[in-house]
Structures are given as C-alpha cells and as structure tokens.
Motif scaffolding. Structure first.
Motif, PDB file in Angstrom:
ATOM      1  N   ALA A 168      27.013  45.443  38.098  1.00  0.00           N
ATOM      2  CA  ALA A 168      27.503  45.618  36.826  1.00  0.00           C
ATOM      3  C   ALA A 168      28.754  46.683  37.054  1.00  0.00           C
ATOM      4  CB  ALA A 168      26.780  45.768  35.713  1.00  0.00           C
ATOM      5  N   ARG A 169      28.136  47.960  37.750  1.00  0.00           N
ATOM      6  CA  ARG A 169      29.144  48.841  38.047  1.00  0.00           C
ATOM      7  C   ARG A 169      30.440  48.543  38.504  1.00  0.00           C
ATOM      8  NH1 ARG A 169      27.538  54.338  41.034  1.00  0.00           N
ATOM      9  NH2 ARG A 169      29.351  55.673  40.857  1.00  0.00           N
ATOM     10  N   MET A 170      30.265  47.769  39.624  1.00  0.00           N
ATOM     11  CA  MET A 170      31.454  47.317  40.430  1.00  0.00           C
ATOM     12  C   MET A 170      32.192  46.419  39.589  1.00  0.00           C
ATOM     13  SD  MET A 170      33.226  47.493  43.123  1.00  0.00           S
ATOM     14  CE  MET A 170      32.173  48.114  44.392  1.00  0.00           C
ATOM     15  N   LEU A 171      31.724  45.606  38.805  1.00  0.00           N
ATOM     16  CA  LEU A 171      32.365  44.723  37.860  1.00  0.00           C
ATOM     17  C   LEU A 171      33.185  45.463  36.992  1.00  0.00           C
ATOM     18  CD1 LEU A 171      29.683  41.948  36.989  1.00  0.00           C
ATOM     19  CD2 LEU A 171      31.858  41.535  38.432  1.00  0.00           C
ATOM     20  N   ARG A 172      32.649  46.575  36.276  1.00  0.00           N
ATOM     21  CA  ARG A 172      33.419  47.306  35.282  1.00  0.00           C
ATOM     22  C   ARG A 172      34.647  48.074  36.083  1.00  0.00           C
ATOM     23  NH1 ARG A 172      28.133  49.064  34.069  1.00  0.00           N
ATOM     24  NH2 ARG A 172      27.576  47.939  32.046  1.00  0.00           N
ATOM     25  N   TYR A 186      35.948  46.889  38.619  1.00  0.00           N
ATOM     26  CA  TYR A 186      37.105  45.695  38.994  1.00  0.00           C
ATOM     27  C   TYR A 186      37.910  45.572  37.846  1.00  0.00           C
ATOM     28  CZ  TYR A 186      34.729  43.929  43.388  1.00  0.00           C
ATOM     29  OH  TYR A 186      34.134  43.792  44.504  1.00  0.00           O
ATOM     30  N   GLU A 187      37.524  45.740  36.576  1.00  0.00           N
ATOM     31  CA  GLU A 187      38.111  45.603  35.287  1.00  0.00           C
ATOM     32  C   GLU A 187      38.948  46.935  34.983  1.00  0.00           C
ATOM     33  OE1 GLU A 187      37.155  45.365  30.500  1.00  0.00           O
ATOM     34  OE2 GLU A 187      35.378  45.221  31.841  1.00  0.00           O
ATOM     35  N   SER A 188      38.563  48.043  35.433  1.00  0.00           N
ATOM     36  CA  SER A 188      39.557  49.283  35.319  1.00  0.00           C
ATOM     37  C   SER A 188      40.541  49.127  36.067  1.00  0.00           C
ATOM     38  CB  SER A 188      38.647  50.424  35.755  1.00  0.00           C
ATOM     39  OG  SER A 188      38.468  50.703  37.277  1.00  0.00           O
ATOM     40  N   LEU A 189      40.715  48.212  37.497  1.00  0.00           N
ATOM     41  CA  LEU A 189      41.871  48.091  38.310  1.00  0.00           C
ATOM     42  C   LEU A 189      42.655  47.088  37.778  1.00  0.00           C
ATOM     43  CD1 LEU A 189      40.079  48.772  41.623  1.00  0.00           C
ATOM     44  CD2 LEU A 189      41.507  50.365  40.376  1.00  0.00           C
ATOM     45  N   GLY A 190      42.208  46.266  36.817  1.00  0.00           N
ATOM     46  CA  GLY A 190      42.596  44.903  36.504  1.00  0.00           C
ATOM     47  C   GLY A 190      42.513  43.850  37.037  1.00  0.00           C
ATOM     48  N   LEU A 191      41.340  43.792  38.110  1.00  0.00           N
ATOM     49  CA  LEU A 191      41.387  42.731  38.873  1.00  0.00           C
ATOM     50  C   LEU A 191      40.653  41.536  38.114  1.00  0.00           C
ATOM     51  CD1 LEU A 191      39.893  44.390  42.181  1.00  0.00           C
ATOM     52  CD2 LEU A 191      42.272  43.099  41.829  1.00  0.00           C
ATOM     53  N   VAL A 192      39.774  41.896  37.283  1.00  0.00           N
ATOM     54  CA  VAL A 192      38.749  41.021  36.420  1.00  0.00           C
ATOM     55  C   VAL A 192      39.110  41.410  35.053  1.00  0.00           C
ATOM     56  CG1 VAL A 192      36.885  39.856  36.086  1.00  0.00           C
ATOM     57  CG2 VAL A 192      37.523  40.186  38.392  1.00  0.00           C
ATOM     58  N   ARG A 193      39.453  40.491  34.203  1.00  0.00           N
ATOM     59  CA  ARG A 193      39.256  40.832  32.537  1.00  0.00           C
ATOM     60  C   ARG A 193      38.438  39.684  32.117  1.00  0.00           C
ATOM     61  NH1 ARG A 193      44.664  41.593  34.287  1.00  0.00           N
ATOM     62  NH2 ARG A 193      45.605  43.776  34.108  1.00  0.00           N
ATOM     63  N   PRO A 194      37.413  40.257  31.593  1.00  0.00           N
ATOM     64  CA  PRO A 194      36.657  39.338  30.631  1.00  0.00           C
ATOM     65  C   PRO A 194      37.363  38.642  29.551  1.00  0.00           C
ATOM     66  CG  PRO A 194      35.466  41.477  30.901  1.00  0.00           C
ATOM     67  CD  PRO A 194      36.929  41.522  31.269  1.00  0.00           C
ATOM     68  N   SER A 195      37.258  37.196  29.609  1.00  0.00           N
ATOM     69  CA  SER A 195      38.070  36.381  28.712  1.00  0.00           C
ATOM     70  C   SER A 195      37.805  36.725  27.214  1.00  0.00           C
ATOM     71  CB  SER A 195      37.580  34.978  28.885  1.00  0.00           C
ATOM     72  OG  SER A 195      37.858  34.811  30.249  1.00  0.00           O
ATOM     73  N   GLY A 196      36.563  37.227  27.057  1.00  0.00           N
ATOM     74  CA  GLY A 196      36.314  37.652  25.550  1.00  0.00           C
ATOM     75  C   GLY A 196      35.082  38.782  25.335  1.00  0.00           C
ATOM     76  N   ARG A 197      34.756  38.859  23.985  1.00  0.00           N
ATOM     77  CA  ARG A 197      33.879  39.995  23.668  1.00  0.00           C
ATOM     78  C   ARG A 197      32.982  39.361  22.701  1.00  0.00           C
ATOM     79  NH1 ARG A 197      33.574  45.269  25.938  1.00  0.00           N
ATOM     80  NH2 ARG A 197      35.562  45.799  26.998  1.00  0.00           N
ATOM     81  N   THR A 198      31.786  39.665  22.754  1.00  0.00           N
ATOM     82  CA  THR A 198      30.801  39.073  22.007  1.00  0.00           C
ATOM     83  C   THR A 198      30.914  39.871  20.476  1.00  0.00           C
ATOM     84  OG1 THR A 198      28.980  40.622  22.271  1.00  0.00           O
ATOM     85  CG2 THR A 198      29.001  38.563  23.669  1.00  0.00           C
ATOM     86  N   ARG A 199      30.286  39.461  19.350  1.00  0.00           N
ATOM     87  CA  ARG A 199      30.361  40.182  17.755  1.00  0.00           C
ATOM     88  C   ARG A 199      30.007  41.634  18.099  1.00  0.00           C
ATOM     89  NH1 ARG A 199      28.395  35.666  13.552  1.00  0.00           N
ATOM     90  NH2 ARG A 199      30.243  34.077  13.846  1.00  0.00           N
ATOM     91  N   SER A 200      29.003  41.767  19.060  1.00  0.00           N
ATOM     92  CA  SER A 200      28.322  43.140  19.403  1.00  0.00           C
ATOM     93  C   SER A 200      29.378  43.990  20.251  1.00  0.00           C
ATOM     94  CB  SER A 200      27.042  43.062  19.960  1.00  0.00           C
ATOM     95  OG  SER A 200      26.188  42.254  19.168  1.00  0.00           O
TER      96      SER A 200
END
Length: 331
Positions: A14-18, A20-34
């Motif tokens: 999960a840390r590496m996924l975050r 990747y997101e900070s570098l713009g490599l992967v952007r989650p398509s959405g967010r839950t209501r929470s």
C-alpha cells in the motif's frame, strides 16, 4: 477495489501504491463515500504494467513516459536498457571472478583479503610499474588465474617478462595458458606460447609439442624454438620451415645447430636442409638461408651438401657454399 485488496492481489505494498500515486503513475479512478481510494480493473492492469517494466530495469520516470506519452517509441529505451544490463553483468562478473580468486588463496584474515585485492587491482593498473610490482609479489599472494590473464593481456615487454617469471614459479598455469593458444587474437596466442616456453615441467613440454601442429605459424615457431633448445628433435621440421619462410630464421638455424649434437642427428638435419634447397618450390632467398644454416651443422652429410652447392646456378648460393666449405677446412 480498495487499496488493501489491490495490494494483496498485486503484491505491491500500500505504501508503494501511494508513492506511485504521488508520482502520477497510478491514479485511483474513484473514492468511496468515506474517502478511501477505489481502484478499477484498468487501474490494476496499469499497476501490473508498471511492475513488469520495473522488473526489466526501467526507472519510474521512464515507466511514466512509456505509459503516458502517445508518441513514445520504446526501441531507443530498450537499446539503452540492454546496454546498461550488459555493463552491469560485466561488472558483476568481474566482481565474481575477483572474489573467486581471493577465495582461492584461502585467506586467513582480512589483512590477507586486502593484500590479495591490492595485488589484483595493481595487475589491472594503467601504470606499467604497478603491474610489474604486482607480478613480482610473493606467489601465494597472486592467484594463478589472475597471473595468466594478466600475462595474456600484457603488451609492455618488461612487465610481460616479469609475469612470465611469476608464472614459472606458480603451479597450475600450463593448462590455463594452453587455453590462450585457442584465442582469436594473434597477440594473445603468441603471449601464451611464450609463457608456456618458460614453464618448467613435463606438462608444458607436452603442450609445446602439441603446439608444433598449431595453425598459427608464429605459435609453431615459438614452440619449436623452445623445444629445440631443450633438445627435442620433433621441432626440427618446423625450424626448417622457419628458415624457408625467413621468420626468426637466424634463431631457428642456431637451434638446429644445438640439435645436431651427435652424428646421426647432424646427418638427419643436413639431409633435410639439402632436400629443401633442392625443392623446386624453394625460392632463391630461402635457398640462401638454408645454405647458411648448413654452416652450423657438423658432419660429412653437411659437407657433401655444401660441395654440391658450389656449382649451383644461383651465384649467391654457390659463393656462400664455397665460403662455408673453406671455414670448415673442406674447400
């Protein structure tokens, strides 16, 4: 799919996924209501693509360019990756060889390890003086494989002589040097046979005998000179070939005179020289060299051959034969 589930399925923390997101490599398509990150199937596929490209050595920056630039062509990047991989393999192979050589000396402590490493480093130094000092180090501090490799690569004649001296004091170098006779590089083949010629022992002699049939005339010649100087009559035909070819012919003639140490040997050598002089394929310069070689061969057979040459149609040969007969007291 939440980040924990993605991490479990992909093997990426999960840390590496975050990251990747900070570098713009992967952007989650959405967010839950929470407010939790929610990844789609396409997001997960992109993560697997990132991991595959990382596995072949691309940096995260290069991965982002590869995945997001529509005009990107991978050929240049892959070529560069191949080059870097080969360089890394070469460096790691060199390190492995060096470690194997250190291990072969059976070091008792770190001082021994450091001493061997210093010698190995010096053998590869750009300084001829440093390489020479390394060659003259105590034998037990220099792995024989490193000495052989250095001897086959060395172009400085002084350092090469020191390395051959060191090899003559080492054990197990003959077989390694014999491998150098098969090199595609002529200079390496010559260094190998020169080193073998200075080794003591029956193994080196046997390898030099084999080298008399080597396809490289230089290797054959070096082997013949070394064997002939040790009284090996098997070298005689190659020595005569050297005189005909004009390759180290003076040295070859000197060694033939050493081999002609008894009447039978002298007669055999003189007969062979006379036969080559009479060969129609032997040109005038070669006939002259062969005639001069008869000067060092004692006995009646050599005298008869010279007598026959006094009337030779080649005036230079005739004059040489006349002069040599006078020196022998036969003219």
């Amino acid at each position: 799919m939440l980040i924990g589930e993605v991490a479990r399925r992909s093997g990426v923390s999960a840390r590496m996924l975050r990251h990747y997101e900070s570098l713009g490599l992967v952007r989650p398509s959405g967010r839950t209501r929470s407010g939790y990150r929610e990844y789609s199937g396409e997001d997960v596929r992109r993560i697997f693509h990132i991991e595959s490209l990382r596995a072949v050595g691309l940096s995260l920056r290069e991965i982002g360019r590869a995945l997001d630039d529509p005009g990107f062509t991978p050929a240049d990047l892959v070529d560069d990756l191949i080059r870097r991989t080969r360089e890394r393999i070469a460096a790691e192979t060199e390190l492995l060889i060096r470690l194997d050589r250190v291990h072969a000396t059976d070091p008792a402590g770190w001082e021994d390890v450091l001493q061997v490493l210093a010698v190995l480093r010096a053998l590869g130094s750009p300084s001829a003086g440093a390489r020479q000092r390394a060659a003259l180090a105590p034998v037990d501090e220099v792995p024989v494989e490193a000495l052989v490799e250095a001897a086959l690569d060395e172009s400085d004649p002084v350092v090469a002589g020191a390395l051959r001296w060191a090899l003559a004091r080492s054990d197990g170098s003959a077989a390694l040097l014999a491998e150098g006779l098969g090199s595609a590089v002529p200079e390496v083949r010559e260094r190998a046979v020169r080193s073998l010629a200075e080794l003591p022992g029956d193994e080196a002699v046997a390898l030099l005998r084999d080298a008399l049939a080597h396809p490289d005339a230089v290797v054959r010649g070096r082997a013949a000179l070394a064997l002939g100087a040790q009284g090996e009559a098997t070298a005689t035909p190659v020595l005569v070939d050297m005189i005909v070819a004009g390759r180290n012919d003076t040295d070859a003639a000197d060694v033939l005179s050493v081999l002609a140490g008894d009447d039978a040997a002298a007669d055999r050598i003189a007969s062979l020289l006379a036969c080559r002089i009479g060969d129609e394929a032997t040109g005038p310069p070669a006939r002259g060299r062969l005639t001069q070689a008869l000067a060092g061969i004692p006995g009646a057979t050599a005298s008869r051959a010279l007598t026959d040459l006094v009337g030779d149609a080649d005036r230079a040969v005739a004059l040489t034969a006349t002069y040599l007969l006078r020196l022998r007291g036969d003219g």
